[in-house]
Design an enzyme around this catalytic site. Structure first.
Site, PDB file in Angstrom:
ATOM      1  N   THR A  33       0.840  -1.197   0.000  1.00  0.00           N
ATOM      2  CA  THR A  33       0.000   0.000   0.000  1.00  0.00           C
ATOM      3  C   THR A  33       0.879   1.252   0.000  1.00  0.00           C
ATOM      4  O   THR A  33       0.594   2.214  -0.720  1.00  0.00           O
ATOM      5  CB  THR A  33      -0.961  -0.022   1.204  1.00  0.00           C
ATOM      6  OG1 THR A  33      -1.682  -1.256   1.177  1.00  0.00           O
ATOM      7  CG2 THR A  33      -1.954   1.121   1.150  1.00  0.00           C
ATOM      8  N   ASP A 218      -5.683  -1.766  -5.065  1.00  0.00           N
ATOM      9  CA  ASP A 218      -5.096  -2.388  -3.862  1.00  0.00           C
ATOM     10  C   ASP A 218      -5.924  -3.628  -3.502  1.00  0.00           C
ATOM     11  O   ASP A 218      -7.096  -3.731  -3.890  1.00  0.00           O
ATOM     12  CB  ASP A 218      -5.108  -1.385  -2.693  1.00  0.00           C
ATOM     13  CG  ASP A 218      -4.134  -1.799  -1.572  1.00  0.00           C
ATOM     14  OD1 ASP A 218      -3.421  -2.814  -1.726  1.00  0.00           O
ATOM     15  OD2 ASP A 218      -4.095  -1.095  -0.540  1.00  0.00           O
ATOM     16  N   GLU A 219      -5.340  -4.554  -2.787  1.00  0.00           N
ATOM     17  CA  GLU A 219      -6.019  -5.784  -2.341  1.00  0.00           C
ATOM     18  C   GLU A 219      -6.683  -6.499  -3.533  1.00  0.00           C
ATOM     19  O   GLU A 219      -7.817  -6.954  -3.446  1.00  0.00           O
ATOM     20  CB  GLU A 219      -7.096  -5.460  -1.283  1.00  0.00           C
ATOM     21  CG  GLU A 219      -6.622  -4.597  -0.119  1.00  0.00           C
ATOM     22  CD  GLU A 219      -5.948  -5.383   0.994  1.00  0.00           C
ATOM     23  OE1 GLU A 219      -5.785  -6.616   0.858  1.00  0.00           O
ATOM     24  OE2 GLU A 219      -5.553  -4.734   1.980  1.00  0.00           O
ATOM     25  N   GLN A 249      -3.484 -13.605   1.197  1.00  0.00           N
ATOM     26  CA  GLN A 249      -4.441 -12.855   2.008  1.00  0.00           C
ATOM     27  C   GLN A 249      -5.836 -12.807   1.386  1.00  0.00           C
ATOM     28  O   GLN A 249      -6.639 -11.940   1.730  1.00  0.00           O
ATOM     29  CB  GLN A 249      -3.934 -11.436   2.250  1.00  0.00           C
ATOM     30  CG  GLN A 249      -2.691 -11.386   3.123  1.00  0.00           C
ATOM     31  CD  GLN A 249      -2.296  -9.962   3.487  1.00  0.00           C
ATOM     32  OE1 GLN A 249      -2.995  -9.294   4.226  1.00  0.00           O
ATOM     33  NE2 GLN A 249      -1.184  -9.497   2.954  1.00  0.00           N
ATOM     34  N   ARG A 600      -0.848  -8.751  11.313  1.00  0.00           N
ATOM     35  CA  ARG A 600      -1.237  -7.394  11.723  1.00  0.00           C
ATOM     36  C   ARG A 600      -0.330  -6.898  12.846  1.00  0.00           C
ATOM     37  O   ARG A 600      -0.285  -5.718  13.155  1.00  0.00           O
ATOM     38  CB  ARG A 600      -2.695  -7.330  12.245  1.00  0.00           C
ATOM     39  CG  ARG A 600      -3.822  -7.687  11.278  1.00  0.00           C
ATOM     40  CD  ARG A 600      -3.730  -6.985   9.987  1.00  0.00           C
ATOM     41  NE  ARG A 600      -3.071  -7.820   8.994  1.00  0.00           N
ATOM     42  CZ  ARG A 600      -2.526  -7.350   7.869  1.00  0.00           C
ATOM     43  NH1 ARG A 600      -2.560  -6.068   7.599  1.00  0.00           N
ATOM     44  NH2 ARG A 600      -1.938  -8.159   7.010  1.00  0.00           N
TER      45      ARG A 600
HETATM   46  P1  ATP Z   1      -0.809  -5.548   3.944  1.00  0.00           P
HETATM   47  O1  ATP Z   1      -0.480  -6.759   3.136  1.00  0.00           O
HETATM   48  O2  ATP Z   1      -1.072  -5.902   5.355  1.00  0.00           O
HETATM   49  O3  ATP Z   1      -1.823  -4.677   3.291  1.00  0.00           O
HETATM   50  P2  ATP Z   1       1.232  -3.803   2.904  1.00  0.00           P
HETATM   51  O4  ATP Z   1       2.119  -4.643   2.091  1.00  0.00           O
HETATM   52  O5  ATP Z   1       0.228  -2.972   2.207  1.00  0.00           O
HETATM   53  O6  ATP Z   1       0.563  -4.702   4.026  1.00  0.00           O
HETATM   54  P3  ATP Z   1       2.009  -1.361   4.180  1.00  0.00           P
HETATM   55  O7  ATP Z   1       0.810  -1.196   5.034  1.00  0.00           O
HETATM   56  O8  ATP Z   1       2.153  -0.515   2.973  1.00  0.00           O
HETATM   57  O9  ATP Z   1       2.187  -2.898   3.798  1.00  0.00           O
HETATM   58  O10 ATP Z   1       3.338  -1.190   5.034  1.00  0.00           O
HETATM   59  C1  ATP Z   1       3.551  -1.844   6.277  1.00  0.00           C
HETATM   60  C2  ATP Z   1       4.392  -0.983   7.201  1.00  0.00           C
HETATM   61  O11 ATP Z   1       5.727  -0.892   6.733  1.00  0.00           O
HETATM   62  C3  ATP Z   1       3.880   0.443   7.287  1.00  0.00           C
HETATM   63  O12 ATP Z   1       4.004   0.859   8.631  1.00  0.00           O
HETATM   64  C4  ATP Z   1       4.829   1.210   6.382  1.00  0.00           C
HETATM   65  O13 ATP Z   1       4.960   2.556   6.779  1.00  0.00           O
HETATM   66  C5  ATP Z   1       6.136   0.465   6.577  1.00  0.00           C
HETATM   67  N1  ATP Z   1       7.058   0.546   5.413  1.00  0.00           N
HETATM   68  C6  ATP Z   1       6.772   0.215   4.144  1.00  0.00           C
HETATM   69  N2  ATP Z   1       7.863   0.358   3.362  1.00  0.00           N
HETATM   70  C7  ATP Z   1       8.869   0.796   4.163  1.00  0.00           C
HETATM   71  C8  ATP Z   1      10.264   1.114   3.955  1.00  0.00           C
HETATM   72  N3  ATP Z   1      10.837   1.027   2.771  1.00  0.00           N
HETATM   73  N4  ATP Z   1      10.973   1.514   5.034  1.00  0.00           N
HETATM   74  C9  ATP Z   1      10.402   1.588   6.244  1.00  0.00           C
HETATM   75  N5  ATP Z   1       9.122   1.297   6.501  1.00  0.00           N
HETATM   76  C10 ATP Z   1       8.356   0.908   5.480  1.00  0.00           C
HETATM   77 MG    MG Z   2      -1.891  -2.948   2.301  1.00  0.00          MG
END
Ligand code: ATP
Ligand code: MG
Length: 741
Positions: A33, A218-219, A249, A600
């Site tokens: 995301t 997304d998703e 997921q 989570r």
């Molecule tokens: P989900 O599958 O649960 O939807 P996601 O892949 O969408 O997860 P995000 O919610 O975008 O993941 O990111 C997870 C966490 O990691 C967030 O707190 C985000 O700020 C942090 N994050 C993402 N990329 C980086 C990075 N390159 N450096 C540091 N923190 C990061």
């Molecule tokens: Mg996400």
């Protein structure tokens, strides 16, 4: 461009990729995301793309809002662009173009209640018996068709039009024509009709293809067929589509989500750039490893493994509680112990499989004065079915309670509308009597339409009987009796929808509440019970903005993150849920849900189970969830997880299928088996009574509440009995829970 500095090379690669289809397939917490929001910001700021040309879609309003906030933060100003849910994006399009498929642009959107009214009318016109074809059930079939783009005529072609299917086909046709005539659309139509416009009108499609040069979803793993078509049609011209998802997921197959949409993306679009993100930024090492050790057991998945350079952190804590109260107490205690300035209450989330589990936590948190809020579900005592049954109980306790009577007079439907109720109220006020009294007057009841008269008469008789006998009956017997004899339970059963099943589960769960209090005080009276509940129900701790622990289902936690996560109820039959054993991919979908839940957690993860759980009014010994058994034990501390129950051993036992008596089988909860139990045994032997019971002076009887007693006299239906425990009582033979001994 300093906002890109934080990104890792793969994320950066995705962010600066401008043209051509892209699939970001990555595990939880890997920044999918975030990558998407950065890409939107990058397109606008560095590539000079107008926000007007970007479409970003996701599933929930909450997720859409969060995405918009993140983009605006990166850009540093508010933007006017389409960051929307599928439904709201389609609604916007339809408001402009519905005319070209024969609707008026100011069409109305029917919600599920409206849909039901329409369906009922269709049935009435066709003389279809609602008892045989429940409107909600027929609507669920129609919805399923619409999600897959199956029109009424397709339905006829695909199905053998036997008697039942012919009726459904007729109703589907009729329902569609009523909606059209009323210039109305239901939720499924929003997506379906948009696709229809795109498919039938090249100009309009070209306009939107041209407008949305950059599309992001997304998703994506949770899209259904119609949503997939919507996106695919829009992207066809420019091919600038970026979808983001995680096949591990996908948790909405039961609502038509099709995991193949993500798995086949590379086939649907040419020259797809595939980005895999492998670093997880959310969770400490142990949490990630643990989640992986569970999801690994799924066969139908793309192999991928996440890593993190975060510390290992604490081990996963496992607690095997004595029962569900002890489980809630333990979690409340841990929250009390951990919470601090750095870890405010809002850092904690309790993620459970079903909404019925929330009640014990609500009680434990109230007792410890921990602020909490229940997301996505209503607080237990605010639920409609609980309020309805409590209204019945209040009436039994006090027939003068007009408010309660007005609440249930047409619950289940007895053909009493608002107007009739108004008339009855007016009459009651003229006569200075309660509504209940008015309805005991035969003349008044006879003035009602005949079906309503019959329903009301039955209802009044049931309430009257129980109110006469309330001091001689256990609260649980009154409860069972009301559920069954008022037709409330049966009505829900007949609806046979996900929603009505949920309501039945909640009602069965309410039995546990009653049993709890009866265990504490075997002589508990109805009025004592109602008082206790009223107090609990009225303490309002609800404040959405407050610094509060969050309670929600695992399903609604998708995409979110919390420093500390508790997953209670890790038991076979609860999680994985009992329904999972009846479907082919059931266990795998539940396992994905488990993975979603575990991932989570940022810093700490707790898993708990209860050795004995009272659920749906019945206490059972539980077995630890097979997901616990799959868990890598070296990452867990706390109570032992019993490995002797191997997965294959369990599977074979569960697959025995119908020969398995779910009720007496302690391994698995089957609410509907329990339903049968309530009806067959409980009702017959307890609150049912037996007017033909042959009793005379001097006979000994046993009573479910008062124990053994001696009959002093018998006058028709009325018994005069002396009990060792409570002295002399007058009982009605046809309703008292007694047996001759
Ligand atoms: P989900 O599958 O649960 O939807 P996601 O892949 O969408 O997860 P995000 O919610 O975008 O993941 O990111 C997870 C966490 O990691 C967030 O707190 C985000 O700020 C942090 N994050 C993402 N990329 C980086 C990075 N390159 N450096 C540091 N923190 C990061
Ligand atoms: Mg996400």
């Amino acid at each position: 461009m300093d906002y890109l500095d934080k990104l890792n090379p793969q994320q950066k690669e995705a962010v600066i990729h401008k043209e051509g289809p892209m699939l970001i397939l990555a595990g939880a917490g890997s920044g999918k995301t975030s990558t998407m929001t950065h890409r939107i910001a990058y397109l606008i700021k560095e590539e000079g793309v107008s926000p007007y040309n970007i479409l970003a879609v996701t599933f929930t309003n909450k997720a859409a809002k969060e995405m918009r906030d993140r983009v605006e933060e990166l850009i540093g100003e508010g933007i006017n662009m389409w960051i929307l849910t599928f439904h709201s994006a389609c609604l916007r399009i339809l408001r402009r173009h519905a005319e070209c498929i024969g609707y008026n642009n100011d069409f109305v959107v029917y919600d599920p209640t409206d849909q039901k009214v329409v369906m009922k009318n269709c049935m009435k016109e066709r003389n279809v018996d609602e008892k045989k074809y429940n409107p909600a059930y027929v609507l669920s079939i129609i919805s399923d068709c619409k999600e897959k783009g199956i029109s009424p005529s397709d339905f006829a072609k695909r199905n053998d039009l036997d008697f039942k299917n012919k009726i459904i086909y007729d109703l589907y046709l009729a329902y569609e024509s009523v909606l059209k005539k009323n210039n109305a659309m239901d939720f499924d139509d929003l997506i379906l009709k948009t696709v229809e416009i795109f498919e039938s009108n090249e100009e309009i499609l070209a306009y939107y293809q041209n407008k949305f040069r950059y599309i992001m979803v997304d998703e994506y793993q949770d899209t259904n067929y119609m949503q997939y078509l919507f996106v695919k049609l829009l992207a066809k011209a420019h091919n600038n589509i970026c979808v983001v998802g995680d096949d591990d997921q996908c948790i909405y197959q039961w609502r038509g989500a099709d995991i193949r949409n993500i798995l086949n993306f590379e086939r649907d679009f040419k020259n797809v750039k595939v980005i895999k993100l492998e670093q997880n930024y959310r969770s400490y090492g142990n949490i990630l490893e643990a989640a992986h050790s569970v999801i690994e057991n799924n066969k139908g998945r793309k192999r991928k493994k996440l890593w993190t350079n975060k510390e290992k952190g604490e081990k996963i804590k496992y607690y095997r509680a004595d029962n569900e109260k002890d489980e809630a107490r333990y979690i409340a205690q841990e929250i009390d112990r951990l919470h601090s300035r750095e870890l405010p209450y809002s850092s904690f989330a309790v993620l459970y499989r079903t909404n019925v589990q929330s009640r014990t936590f609500e009680e434990a948190f109230l007792a410890r004065q921990i602020p909490y809020r229940v997301l996505g579900g209503t607080r237990y005592y605010d639920r409609k079915e609980i309020k309805d049954i409590m209204a019945y109980m209040r009436l039994v306790q006090n027939t003068a309670d007009d408010l309660s009577l007005a609440r249930i007079i047409n619950e289940p439907k007895r053909g009493i509308g608002e107007k009739t109720l108004e008339k009855l109220r007016a009459l009651a006020s003229v006569r200075n009597e309660s509504l209940f009294d008015i309805l005991t007057d035969n003349e008044v009841v006879e003035g009602l339409p005949s079906k309503a008269a019959e329903g009301v008469r039955d209802m009044i008789a049931v309430i009257w009987k129980f109110s006469q006998e309330k001091d001689n009956l256990k609260v649980s017997d009154i409860y069972d009796g009301l559920l069954v004899k008022t037709g409330y339970l049966k009505n829900l059963e007949m609806q046979n929808t996900v929603e009505s099943e949920g309501r039945i589960e909640n009602l069965l769960e309410f039995k546990s509440v009653i049993y709890d209090y009866e265990n504490e005080d075997p002589q508990l009276s109805l009025s004592e019970f109602m008082e206790k509940i009223a107090l609990l129900a009225e303490i309002d701790n609800h404040n959405a903005d407050e610094n509060a622990v969050v309670l929600m289902t695992l399903h609604s936690a998708k995409g979110l993150e919390f420093p500390v996560v508790f997953m209670p109820g890790m038991e076979d039959g609860l999680f994985p849920g009992w329904r999972a054993f009846e479907k082919s991919d059931g266990i795998e979908e539940e396992r994905r849900l488990c993975y979603v839940g575990m991932t989570r957690a940022m810093r700490r993860l707790y898993l708990t189970s209860a050795e004995y759980r009272t659920l749906y009014g019945k206490t059972n010994y539980t077995k630890e969830s097979q997901f616990l058994i799959e868990l890598d034990k070296s990452l867990v501390e706390g109570d032992a997880i019993y490995k002797s129950n191997t997965t294959s051993d369990r599977n074979s036992r569960f697959s025995q299928g119908s020969g398995n008596d779910g009720y007496s089988n302690p391994e698995i909860f089957r609410p509907f088996e329990q339903l049968k139990y309530i009806k067959q045994n409980k009702m017959a032997e307890s609150s049912g009574g037996d007017k033909n019971l042959d009793l005379k002076e001097g006979d000994k009887i046993s009573h479910s509440k008062f124990g053994e007693g001696l009959v002093l006299s018998v006058k028709g239906n009325i018994l005069n009995v002396v009990f060792d425990s409570v002295g002399v009582k007058l009982l009605a033979k046809n309703i008292a829970p007694i047996k001759k001994i």
